[in-house]
Design an enzyme around this catalytic site. Structure first.
Site, short mmCIF file in Angstrom:
data_model
loop_
_atom_site.label_atom_id
_atom_site.label_comp_id
_atom_site.label_asym_id
_atom_site.label_seq_id
_atom_site.Cartn_x
_atom_site.Cartn_y
_atom_site.Cartn_z
N ARG A 181 0.89 -1.28 -0.14
CA ARG A 181 0.05 -0.07 -0.05
C ARG A 181 0.87 1.29 -0.12
NH1 ARG A 181 -4.27 -0.48 4.72
NH2 ARG A 181 -4.91 1.69 3.90
N CYS A 241 -1.27 6.34 8.62
CA CYS A 241 -1.51 4.95 8.24
C CYS A 241 -2.78 5.20 7.63
CB CYS A 241 -2.09 3.98 9.53
SG CYS A 241 -3.31 4.44 10.63
#
Length: 284
Positions: A181, A241
């Site tokens: 990611r 995050c």
């Protein structure tokens, strides 16, 4: 720093020894991503550590924001926690059902509100159950307790402050998402978000600060993880995050190493990845 620190992290042994302390309050802060296929509230209702209250991360949040589970206004935090019988003078221990996943977010929320007598249960409910320790399915007896808070603005960053740090280089931005990611090789779980990472940020996937059993690595091992990833521990840090949950694991890990100048980007990628006028990098 000892293994057990009531301001950061405590073991299942420590909690078992203190389970009947009158001023101990235990919070089940389990929260799961949709693809995990788990129902945190149902699991709590079925079994939890004796006396634990359920802390709903999505409910105890800023409902005025379009972003997921942003930190609540102090008055909402106080009213919800008072109703749960948590207040001044309590030692709080937070755990979750995934080992160490969402509990650190609630540890950070307490810190944000100026409450420091709060620790995460190392290894969480999974370790507690594996050791055949007591559980119950009864709701706890709750008595209202006065709570005073003082929001610590230095512990949270907004998108403008993070954008400024990418240009000034005054803080290391540390991304807790998995490497695919971070590199932009994997689609985001939330639709409509671009792939990649915040410019200048470094990747420390949250699982890299944990042992295989879901407990947190030792302070020395944590220091090595950060340094190997290129984090300058002499500089302030900003953790980020997907939506501000696993970033708090890195915040807790930094605190365990003795690093004190860290803040959490509450909007995280759910916010940064949404705005096309914010730059995105891909690759390492």
């Amino acid at each position: 720093m000892s293994e057990d620190d009531p301001k950061t992290l405590v073991s299942t042994d420590w909690l078992a020894q203190h389970l009947n302390d009158p001023d101990l309050r235990i919070l089940d802060a389990s929260w799961y991503l949709p693809d995990m296929g788990r129902d945190a509230r149902a699991e709590y209702d079925a079994a939890h550590i004796p006396g634990a209250r359920f802390f709903d991360i999505d409910d105890i949040s800023d409902q005025r924001s379009d972003l997921p589970h942003m930190a609540p206004p102090p008055e909402k935090f106080v009213s919800r926690l008072r109703a749960m019988g948590v207040g001044d003078g309590h030692q709080v221990v937070v755990y979750d059902g995934a080992g160490l996943f969402s509990a650190a977010r609630v540890w950070w929320l307490f810190r944000l509100m100026g409450k420091t007598d709060v620790a995460v249960l190392d290894g969480g409910f999974a370790k507690w159950q594996a050791e055949d320790r007591p559980v119950e399915d009864l709701p706890p007896m709750v008595r209202d307790r006065h709570m005073t808070v003082q929001r610590q603005a230095n512990l949270v960053k907004d998108v403008t402050q993070v954008a400024a740090s990418t240009k000034l280089g005054d803080a290391t931005i540390i991304d807790a998402r998995g490497a695919p990611r971070f590199r932009g090789e994997e689609d985001e779980p939330r639709p409509g978000l671009r792939a990649g990472h915040i410019p200048t940020s470094v990747n420390v996937p949250y699982k890299s600060v944990l042992n295989d059993d879901g407990t947190m690595k030792s302070p020395d091992a944590l220091t090595k993880v950060f340094e190997d990833a290129g984090v300058d521990l002499s500089k302030p840090a900003i953790t980020t995050c997907g939506s501000g949950v696993t970033a708090a694991i890195l915040s807790l890990a930094l605190e365990r190493t003795g690093h004190r100048r860290h803040a959490l980007y509450d909007g995280s990628w759910a916010e940064w990845g949404m705005f096309n006028d914010l730059n995105v990098e891909t690759g390492e």
